[in-house]
Design a protein around this motif. Structure first.
Motif, mmCIF file in Angstrom:
data_model
loop_
_atom_site.group_PDB
_atom_site.id
_atom_site.type_symbol
_atom_site.label_atom_id
_atom_site.label_comp_id
_atom_site.label_asym_id
_atom_site.label_seq_id
_atom_site.Cartn_x
_atom_site.Cartn_y
_atom_site.Cartn_z
ATOM 1 N N ARG A 14 0.810 -1.218 0.000
ATOM 2 C CA ARG A 14 0.000 0.000 0.000
ATOM 3 C C ARG A 14 0.844 1.268 0.000
ATOM 4 N NH1 ARG A 14 -4.950 -1.124 4.286
ATOM 5 N NH2 ARG A 14 -5.803 -2.941 3.223
ATOM 6 N N CYS A 38 -3.970 4.860 2.399
ATOM 7 C CA CYS A 38 -4.969 5.392 3.337
ATOM 8 C C CYS A 38 -4.794 6.889 3.567
ATOM 9 C CB CYS A 38 -4.917 4.643 4.664
ATOM 10 S SG CYS A 38 -3.495 5.060 5.686
ATOM 11 N N CYS A 59 -2.049 0.410 8.582
ATOM 12 C CA CYS A 59 -3.476 0.257 8.304
ATOM 13 C C CYS A 59 -3.797 -1.149 7.791
ATOM 14 C CB CYS A 59 -3.957 1.314 7.320
ATOM 15 S SG CYS A 59 -3.246 1.190 5.661
ATOM 16 N N ASP A 63 -6.716 -3.448 9.276
ATOM 17 C CA ASP A 63 -7.782 -3.970 8.418
ATOM 18 C C ASP A 63 -7.886 -5.486 8.517
ATOM 19 O OD1 ASP A 63 -8.289 -1.378 7.629
ATOM 20 O OD2 ASP A 63 -7.418 -1.605 5.613
#
Length: 166
Positions: A14, A38, A59, A63
């Protein structure tokens, strides 16, 4: 001295690398400022990015935990029963009982090998009232004890920790 691998604009999970951010003082690895999907920005060791150890700002773990929690029958059984996890004063039990993983012998004090710093933590009424890094274990312990006195009303004789009768 080896040449630094430029990771700018590369994606790792990410994270997208924005720019070089200096070297890690502990191991001289290149550190990189990354933008997470994010919206958070985080500085990450390049070795951790390339090896796949770090894939987000944190994150991703949150999650995945959120999804996995409903698959744990014991957790679901106690969901909504926060009295199982905190004292009547709202103090997290993990803040006042030593974990078997604790290596320092002091609740809420730990060493971070990646940064070479000592951390002191204390959660009170669902919020961290102490979450700070220190250069020495003594500074971390002192900060933890002061926070315990302030928030938990615990008053310890700081000299009694060595268990000697002098």
């Amino acid at each position: 001295m080896s040449k630094r691998i430029d990771l700018t604009n590369q994606r790792f999970g990410r994270l997208v690398v924005l720019k070089y951010s200096g070297n890690n003082v502990a191991n001289s690895n290149a550190m990189w400022l990354c933008q997470c999907d994010c919206g958070n920005q985080v500085v990450v060791d390049g070795v951790r990015l390339r090896s796949g150890i770090t894939k987000s700002c944190g994150c991703l773990r949150r999650d995945l935990s959120r999804k996995r929690v409903f698959k744990n029958p014991d957790f679901v059984k106690y969901m909504g029963r926060s009295e199982q996890l905190r004292t009547d004063d709202g103090v997290s039990l993990s803040s006042i009982y030593e974990s078997p993983r604790n290596k320092t012998g002091v609740i809420g004090v730990s060493y971070d090998q990646e940064t070479g710093k000592w951390f002191a933590r204390l959660m009170y009424q669902h919020h961290y009232v102490l979450l700070k890094s220190f250069d020495t274990i003594e500074e971390a312990i002192n900060a933890r004890r002061k926070a315990e006195e302030r928030y938990l009303g615990l008053h310890r004789d700081h000299d009694s920790d060595d268990n000697t009768d002098s």
